[in-house]
Design an enzyme around this catalytic site. Structure first.
Site, PDB file in Angstrom:
ATOM      1  N   THR A  69       6.627  -9.572  -5.028  1.00  0.00           N
ATOM      2  CA  THR A  69       6.552 -11.041  -4.944  1.00  0.00           C
ATOM      3  C   THR A  69       5.600 -11.568  -6.021  1.00  0.00           C
ATOM      4  O   THR A  69       5.922 -12.525  -6.734  1.00  0.00           O
ATOM      5  CB  THR A  69       6.086 -11.467  -3.528  1.00  0.00           C
ATOM      6  OG1 THR A  69       7.021 -10.944  -2.582  1.00  0.00           O
ATOM      7  CG2 THR A  69       6.024 -12.970  -3.394  1.00  0.00           C
ATOM      8  N   ASN A 160      19.610  -6.617  -2.112  1.00  0.00           N
ATOM      9  CA  ASN A 160      18.908  -5.959  -1.016  1.00  0.00           C
ATOM     10  C   ASN A 160      19.642  -6.049   0.318  1.00  0.00           C
ATOM     11  O   ASN A 160      19.428  -5.243   1.204  1.00  0.00           O
ATOM     12  CB  ASN A 160      17.503  -6.544  -0.852  1.00  0.00           C
ATOM     13  CG  ASN A 160      17.506  -8.050  -0.787  1.00  0.00           C
ATOM     14  OD1 ASN A 160      18.034  -8.732  -1.673  1.00  0.00           O
ATOM     15  ND2 ASN A 160      16.930  -8.607   0.266  1.00  0.00           N
ATOM     16  N   SER A 206       8.813  -2.610  -6.533  1.00  0.00           N
ATOM     17  CA  SER A 206       7.920  -2.634  -5.373  1.00  0.00           C
ATOM     18  C   SER A 206       7.794  -1.221  -4.830  1.00  0.00           C
ATOM     19  O   SER A 206       8.810  -0.565  -4.560  1.00  0.00           O
ATOM     20  CB  SER A 206       8.504  -3.555  -4.293  1.00  0.00           C
ATOM     21  OG  SER A 206       7.681  -3.531  -3.154  1.00  0.00           O
ATOM     22  N   ALA A 207       6.551  -0.765  -4.645  1.00  0.00           N
ATOM     23  CA  ALA A 207       6.343   0.634  -4.241  1.00  0.00           C
ATOM     24  C   ALA A 207       6.916   0.940  -2.860  1.00  0.00           C
ATOM     25  O   ALA A 207       7.504   2.000  -2.637  1.00  0.00           O
ATOM     26  CB  ALA A 207       4.844   0.950  -4.256  1.00  0.00           C
ATOM     27  N   HIS A 208       6.767  -0.012  -1.927  1.00  0.00           N
ATOM     28  CA  HIS A 208       7.106   0.343  -0.538  1.00  0.00           C
ATOM     29  C   HIS A 208       8.600   0.430  -0.267  1.00  0.00           C
ATOM     30  O   HIS A 208       9.015   0.848   0.813  1.00  0.00           O
ATOM     31  CB  HIS A 208       6.408  -0.591   0.459  1.00  0.00           C
ATOM     32  CG  HIS A 208       6.942  -1.982   0.572  1.00  0.00           C
ATOM     33  ND1 HIS A 208       7.674  -2.402   1.657  1.00  0.00           N
ATOM     34  CD2 HIS A 208       6.823  -3.067  -0.222  1.00  0.00           C
ATOM     35  CE1 HIS A 208       7.979  -3.685   1.519  1.00  0.00           C
ATOM     36  NE2 HIS A 208       7.468  -4.118   0.391  1.00  0.00           N
ATOM     37  N   THR A 244      -9.781  -5.697 -10.033  1.00  0.00           N
ATOM     38  CA  THR A 244      -9.892  -4.231 -10.003  1.00  0.00           C
ATOM     39  C   THR A 244      -8.608  -3.635  -9.424  1.00  0.00           C
ATOM     40  O   THR A 244      -8.110  -4.108  -8.410  1.00  0.00           O
ATOM     41  CB  THR A 244     -11.115  -3.815  -9.146  1.00  0.00           C
ATOM     42  OG1 THR A 244     -12.263  -4.425  -9.714  1.00  0.00           O
ATOM     43  CG2 THR A 244     -11.279  -2.299  -9.107  1.00  0.00           C
ATOM     44  N   CYS A 331      12.622  -9.651   4.592  1.00  0.00           N
ATOM     45  CA  CYS A 331      11.250 -10.031   4.252  1.00  0.00           C
ATOM     46  C   CYS A 331      10.787 -11.138   5.172  1.00  0.00           C
ATOM     47  O   CYS A 331       9.613 -11.295   5.425  1.00  0.00           O
ATOM     48  CB  CYS A 331      11.153 -10.455   2.799  1.00  0.00           C
ATOM     49  SG  CYS A 331      10.727  -9.061   1.772  1.00  0.00           S
TER      50      CYS A 331
HETATM   51  N1  PLP Z   1      12.775  -8.467  -4.235  1.00  0.00           N
HETATM   52  C1  PLP Z   1      13.614  -7.900  -3.356  1.00  0.00           C
HETATM   53  C2  PLP Z   1      15.039  -7.709  -3.738  1.00  0.00           C
HETATM   54  C3  PLP Z   1      13.163  -7.505  -2.092  1.00  0.00           C
HETATM   55  O1  PLP Z   1      14.007  -6.944  -1.220  1.00  0.00           O
HETATM   56  C4  PLP Z   1      11.803  -7.739  -1.762  1.00  0.00           C
HETATM   57  C5  PLP Z   1      11.299  -7.414  -0.403  1.00  0.00           C
HETATM   58  O2  PLP Z   1      12.060  -7.287   0.527  1.00  0.00           O
HETATM   59  C6  PLP Z   1      10.959  -8.308  -2.707  1.00  0.00           C
HETATM   60  C7  PLP Z   1      11.481  -8.665  -3.941  1.00  0.00           C
HETATM   61  C8  PLP Z   1       9.497  -8.549  -2.440  1.00  0.00           C
HETATM   62  O3  PLP Z   1       8.812  -7.315  -2.462  1.00  0.00           O
HETATM   63  P1  PLP Z   1       7.290  -7.158  -1.963  1.00  0.00           P
HETATM   64  O4  PLP Z   1       7.374  -6.874  -0.507  1.00  0.00           O
HETATM   65  O5  PLP Z   1       6.742  -5.992  -2.722  1.00  0.00           O
HETATM   66  O6  PLP Z   1       6.570  -8.412  -2.296  1.00  0.00           O
END
Ligand code: PLP
Length: 393
Positions: A69, A160, A206-208, A244, A331
């Site tokens: 984000t 997604n 995004s790492a997660h 940091t 999200c």
């Molecule tokens: N972009 C996409 C396509 C996503 O699916 C998501 C989170 O679901 C994001 C951006 C945002 O990622 P973050 O959780 O690292 O802010």
């Protein structure tokens, strides 16, 4: 639990946990010149190399952020404002148009809207997608040709919600021909399909979503692409993102990226699991609709609806059976809002209300697939015996 919600967040990979545990034991600020500082800097540098390698970028093009984000915010606002700086420098390359595909994640949609509101003279256009959820490149070609001014185009690598892979090579060709800049949100695609940074100017990760930790991501920026920093302070990361560095998070991110580089076997397993899931569901419930079925999709994502059963009732039933899944975009989970992605694909609202997403990843096995299918079939059979319980009005 049968965790089938990897597109929401993926469990931490053991490799990431090990790298994070090591990094938590390093007491040093990566900006300090002493030995401890240099040890911390080495952790960041290694992760930077690994993240860059995943997408074919150079290490010095990677800017670590607090997640995708923030990376999207830095890219969109930073590019537009940075192009003003370039104009001041006399290159007359001010961005005046933002083209955003209709299926972009909420963070791209909302940030683009805000940037367009805040910066006079910037026009925002939403790009159409086909019924299969693929960005309409002919519409993009026409839109790029019409009107004047430099354009920033945002098209994600894969969606997604549906997993539909976007025609990035063609989008990139059209953008380059028109002198436009291209931002690619590669969050769901990373590690699931090959990514080529050279096709774009800005890429977001995004790492997660790939088995790294939550709260860390990256913006990768091509040499010479405009970028005005948005977070100012100590001048870290070449002044492009002060603060940091999140040492443990970055180490875990790097480890996940490194693991994924050689993960062909994992991808093959995911294709098998997803195909098995869809085939079993279709066999037991032939009226199941798979969204984007005719398009090329990620190996791991299935967006589907069992007509007449709302996503809300399905999620409750699945949860009671120990199966985690999502409805719509996650999200913003906790709240089941209609999917803008399915709306852009022209899916009727009644069917959209029934949309569920199974997304598989490194931790899943055949047992998870079986449990998910059994739970859904049980719910459908119960619902068909007593329609008023589960069926949509
Ligand atoms: N972009 C996409 C396509 C996503 O699916 C998501 C989170 O679901 C994001 C951006 C945002 O990622 P973050 O959780 O690292 O802010």
């Amino acid at each position: 639990m049968h965790y089938c919600d990897h597109n929401a967040t993926s469990p931490l990979r053991p490799e990431s946990l090990a790298a994070m545990t090591h990094a938590l034991g390093v007491c040093g600020n990566p900006s300090s010149v002493h030995a401890n500082g240099r040890a911390a800097r080495a952790v960041v540098d290694e992760a930077r190399e690994r993240v860059a390698a995943l997408v074919g970028a150079k290490a010095d093009q990677v800017i670590f952020t607090s997640g995708a984000t923030e990376a999207v915010f830095l890219a969109l606002r930073g590019a537009v404002e940075g192009s003003l700086d370039e104009r001041e420098a006399g290159t007359a390359s001010r961005i005046t148009r933002l083209f955003i595909s209709g299926i972009e994640h909420a963070c791209v949609q909302a940030t683009a809207r805000r940037v367009a509101e805040d910066l006079p003279g910037l026009r925002l256009t939403h790009l159409l997608v086909t019924a299969d959820g693929v960005v309409d490149t002919e519409a993009l070609r026409v839109a790029l040709r019409e009107g004047k001014g430099r354009t920033l185009v945002a098209v994600m690598a894969a969606n997604n919600e549906t997993g539909v892979i976007q025609p990035l090579a063609e989008v990139s060709r059209l953008a380059r021909e028109a002198g436009a800049l291209l931002l690619v949100d590669a969050v769901p695609a990373a590690g699931k399909t090959a990514l080529d940074f050279s096709l774009c100017d800005y890429m977001v990760l995004s790492a997660h979503k790939m088995g790294g930790p939550q709260g860390v991501g990256a913006l990768i920026v091509a040499d010479g692409a405009p970028l005005r920093p948005q977070i100012l302070g100590g001048g870290q990361q070449k002044g492009l993102r002060a603060g940091t560095e999140n040492l443990a998070g970055i180490a875990g991110f790097g480890a996940a990226a490194h693991t994924l580089l050689g993960a062909d076997g994992e991808r093959a397993r995911l294709v098998h699991l997803t195909e098995r899931f869809e085939a079993a569901l279709k066999k037991a419930l032939p009226d199941t609709v798979i969204f984007g079925a005719a398009a090329e999709r990620l190996c791991s994502t299935s967006n589907f609806a069992i007509p007449g059963i709302t996503a809300e009732s399905a999620l409750i039933a699945l949860d009671l059976d120990g199966v985690c899944m999502s409805a719509g975009a996650t999200c913003s989970s906790g709240r089941i809002a209609p999917s803008h992605v399915l709306a852009a694909m022209g899916v009727a609202p009644e069917l959209s209300q029934a949309a569920l997403r199974a997304s598989f990843g490194w931790s899943n096995t055949n047992e998870d697939v079986q449990a998910a299918v059994e739970s859904l079939v049980k719910l459908a059979e119960r619902s068909r015996r007593s329609p008023q319980t589960d069926r949509a009005a």
